[in-house]
Scaffold this active site. Structure first.
Site, mmCIF file in Angstrom:
data_model
loop_
_atom_site.group_PDB
_atom_site.id
_atom_site.type_symbol
_atom_site.label_atom_id
_atom_site.label_comp_id
_atom_site.label_asym_id
_atom_site.label_seq_id
_atom_site.Cartn_x
_atom_site.Cartn_y
_atom_site.Cartn_z
ATOM 1 N N LYS A 126 -33.523 24.670 -4.020
ATOM 2 C CA LYS A 126 -32.801 23.615 -3.219
ATOM 3 C C LYS A 126 -31.890 22.891 -4.286
ATOM 4 C CE LYS A 126 -32.246 21.699 0.874
ATOM 5 N NZ LYS A 126 -32.222 22.464 2.174
ATOM 6 N N ASP A 166 -26.511 22.476 3.726
ATOM 7 C CA ASP A 166 -27.649 21.418 4.369
ATOM 8 C C ASP A 166 -26.619 20.251 4.926
ATOM 9 O OD1 ASP A 166 -30.516 21.087 4.212
ATOM 10 O OD2 ASP A 166 -29.665 19.251 3.405
HETATM 11 P P1 NDP Z 1 -25.504 17.648 9.231
HETATM 12 O O1 NDP Z 1 -24.781 17.033 7.829
HETATM 13 O O2 NDP Z 1 -24.648 18.675 9.860
HETATM 14 O O3 NDP Z 1 -26.105 16.563 10.095
HETATM 15 C C1 NDP Z 1 -27.043 15.726 9.711
HETATM 16 C C2 NDP Z 1 -26.896 14.533 10.861
HETATM 17 O O4 NDP Z 1 -27.928 13.800 10.563
HETATM 18 C C3 NDP Z 1 -25.652 13.874 10.926
HETATM 19 O O5 NDP Z 1 -25.553 13.372 12.479
HETATM 20 C C4 NDP Z 1 -25.729 12.477 10.282
HETATM 21 O O6 NDP Z 1 -24.973 11.397 10.500
HETATM 22 C C5 NDP Z 1 -27.368 12.445 10.391
HETATM 23 N N1 NDP Z 1 -27.950 11.763 9.122
HETATM 24 C C6 NDP Z 1 -28.013 12.214 7.907
HETATM 25 N N2 NDP Z 1 -28.370 11.203 6.931
HETATM 26 C C7 NDP Z 1 -28.935 10.301 7.769
HETATM 27 C C8 NDP Z 1 -29.614 9.024 7.427
HETATM 28 N N3 NDP Z 1 -30.100 9.062 6.154
HETATM 29 N N4 NDP Z 1 -29.801 8.402 8.431
HETATM 30 C C9 NDP Z 1 -29.647 8.700 9.610
HETATM 31 N N5 NDP Z 1 -28.855 9.884 10.210
HETATM 32 C C10 NDP Z 1 -28.749 10.436 9.250
HETATM 33 O O7 NDP Z 1 -26.662 18.385 8.556
HETATM 34 P P2 NDP Z 1 -27.779 19.387 9.176
HETATM 35 O O8 NDP Z 1 -27.658 19.447 10.687
HETATM 36 O O9 NDP Z 1 -27.341 20.587 8.467
HETATM 37 O O10 NDP Z 1 -28.958 19.094 8.575
HETATM 38 C C11 NDP Z 1 -30.137 18.066 9.262
HETATM 39 C C12 NDP Z 1 -31.216 18.276 9.040
HETATM 40 O O11 NDP Z 1 -31.862 19.586 9.142
HETATM 41 C C13 NDP Z 1 -31.667 17.874 7.322
HETATM 42 O O12 NDP Z 1 -33.118 17.648 7.279
HETATM 43 C C14 NDP Z 1 -31.800 19.405 6.698
HETATM 44 O O13 NDP Z 1 -32.466 19.636 5.471
HETATM 45 C C15 NDP Z 1 -32.366 20.087 7.927
HETATM 46 N N6 NDP Z 1 -31.986 21.694 7.878
HETATM 47 C C16 NDP Z 1 -30.761 22.054 8.098
HETATM 48 C C17 NDP Z 1 -30.728 23.375 7.969
HETATM 49 C C18 NDP Z 1 -29.289 24.101 8.488
HETATM 50 O O14 NDP Z 1 -29.366 25.379 8.594
HETATM 51 N N7 NDP Z 1 -28.300 23.365 8.285
HETATM 52 C C19 NDP Z 1 -31.732 24.440 8.144
HETATM 53 C C20 NDP Z 1 -33.134 23.913 7.836
HETATM 54 C C21 NDP Z 1 -33.219 22.596 7.843
HETATM 55 P P3 NDP Z 1 -23.509 11.392 10.033
HETATM 56 O O15 NDP Z 1 -22.918 12.202 11.287
HETATM 57 O O16 NDP Z 1 -23.269 9.770 10.425
HETATM 58 O O17 NDP Z 1 -23.532 11.963 8.785
#
Ligand code: NDP
Length: 444
Positions: A126, A166
């Protein structure tokens, strides 16, 4: 003192300032107790646990870049190459101001078991940086990505370490990183996944984590005599995982009614409209207040709150530790009977325990969100073959992988005397394969 307790004590002493990493190790090692105890002498002599909790390599580097005002900015970049026993390191790059060594280590550690569970030959890694793409111009994001790769390219490659997206790293960032890697090395190879479709990306990779989460949830419900049909689903997050989880929930007959971002959340009584969500978050890169402006029937609330909405199924898809014990109590009191993690470690240990003690079906992220990395591995296969598969081919492979992951976790839980405990089942099934490979490869 048992071997597991000895190693837990060691890991706490060595990593005291990394709470998320300690949380992940605690959860995994505690649930592995029956497996470790069955082979304690061998594992102890081989120091399997001491080796599995120590990354093979940790890279930390300076990322200088120039902003639009001509000011030099400096971020810290990371790559943790945790375990390559079963394949090249594989895992995303997180770009978020909260990123530090402990967060990258927790994610890399989880990735070892998740990648093993997919059944594909990928090790755990990671990376990321404490850079915030929010509010930056495209030129600033490009300047950051080029500088980041100018250091990282020395340590990655199609057969050594293959990063992906991510939080904060989507198609735009992967594109800039890939361009710089190619320029520095002269190689047109599958060094990153999540690439655009015109330069080696895989169809269905964008949707894979969210779709995979729903395929897993569907299988878990079916195995327990339930179904998604007609159910109300609450989702947190509004990014890649949340958006496509919402889309697939609709396709499987459920009604997703919430989403959230880091400032507020939406309750849409008519169900979340995917096209509006994509327009707001992916096209305009705006806040969810914009969703409310486009869908007047919906409610917008500041802060945190999706877990207070009455539902049957909850899907946390934003970030780590976003669902705590109070949230778990509210969900159970409202009749929620299944929780499946789309994000990595979004549920605190106390909340997980509460769900399990109250008969809620609980799917841990390392199993239920593994569809993203699994499809990344399918992208690697297509790059090696110099071929592109159709959306339907990739989607059907993804579905089979998710169904297999569910059954592997389910069977491992039954075999070790904890039926229905998919947290233990996923950890055990992921661990067994990695350990067999580590033992076969000697002391490395
Ligand atoms: P994105 O950046 O596309 O979206 C993240 C979302 O979560 C956004 O809506 C963001 O809000 C919100 N967010 C992020 N940090 C915080 C926080 N500290 N408090 C509240 N809301 C928060 O990321 P992903 O959808 O790719 O990833 C989401 C999760 O899924 C993570 O844990 C990631 O590790 C996990 N994941 C992702 C994979 C992938 O293929 N993308 C695969 C497996 C796991 P805002 O819009 O305001 O930024």
């Amino acid at each position: 003192m048992s071997y597991v307790d000895e190693v837990l004590e060691l890991v706490r002493k060595k990593n005291a300032s990394e709470p998320e990493f300690l949380q992940a190790v605690d959860e995994v090692l505690n649930s592995l107790r029956p497996v470790i105890e069955a082979n304690e002498e061998l594992y102890k002599r081989e120091a399997i646990l001491e080796r599995i909790i120590e990354p093979e390599r940790q890279i930390k580097f300076r990322v200088p870049w120039v902003d639009d005002k001509g000011q030099v900015q400096v971020n810290t970049g990371y790559r943790v190459q945790f375990n390559s026993a079963i394949g090249p390191y594989k895992g995303g790059l997180r770009l978020h101001p909260s990123v530090n060594t402990g967060i990258i280590k927790f994610l890399g550690f989880e990735q070892i078991f998740k990648n093993s569970l997919t059944g594909l030959p990928i090790g755990g890694g990671k990376g990321g940086a404490d850079f915030d793409p929010k509010g930056k111009s495209d030129r600033e994001v490009m300047a950051f990505c080029q500088s980041f790769i100018t250091e990282l390219y020395k340590y990655i490659g199609a057969d050594t370490d293959v990063p992906a997206g991510d939080i904060g790293t989507g198609a735009r960032e992967i594109g800039y990183m890939y361009g710089q890697y190619k320029r520095l090395t002269g190689l047109y190879e599958g060094v990153l996944t999540g690439k655009g479709l015109t330069y080696g990306g895989s169809l269905a990779r964008t949707e894979a984590t969210g779709y995979g989460l729903l395929y897993f949830t569907d299988e878990m419900l079916k195995s327990n005599g339930k179904s998604l049909e007609g159910k109300t689903v609450v989702v947190s997050g509004a990014g890649n995982v949340a958006t496509y989880a919402i889309q697939k929930a609709w396709q499987l007959g459920a009604k997703p009614v919430t989403c959230s971002d880091s400032t507020g959340w939406i309750y849409d009584p008519d169900g979340i409209d995917v096209a509006t969500l994509i327009e707001v978050k992916q096209v305009k890169r705006a806040r969810l207040t914009e969703y409310k402006a486009m869908r007047p029937n919906a409610e917008y609330h500041e802060g945190k709150g999706v877990w207070t909405v009455k539902c049957d199924v909850a899907l946390p898809c934003a970030t780590q530790n976003e669902l705590d014990l109070d949230d778990a109590k509210a969900l159970v009191a409202n009749g929620c009977f299944a929780v499946a993690e789309g994000a990595n470690m979004p549920t605190t240990m106390e909340a997980t325990k509460y769900f399990q003690e109250n008969g809620v079906l609980f799917a841990p992220g390392k199993a239920s969100n593994a569809g993203g990395v699994a499809t990344s591995a399918l992208e690697m296969s297509q790059n090696s073959e110099r071929l592109s598969w159709t959306f339907e081919e990739v989607d059907s492979k993804l579905k089979n992988i998710m169904i297999n992951i569910f059954h592997n976790a389910d069977e491992a839980a039954k075999k070790y005397g904890c039926p229905g405990d998919y947290v233990a089942g996923a950890n055990i099934a992921g661990f067994e394969k990695v350990v067999t490979a580590m033992l076969a490869q000697g002391v490395v």
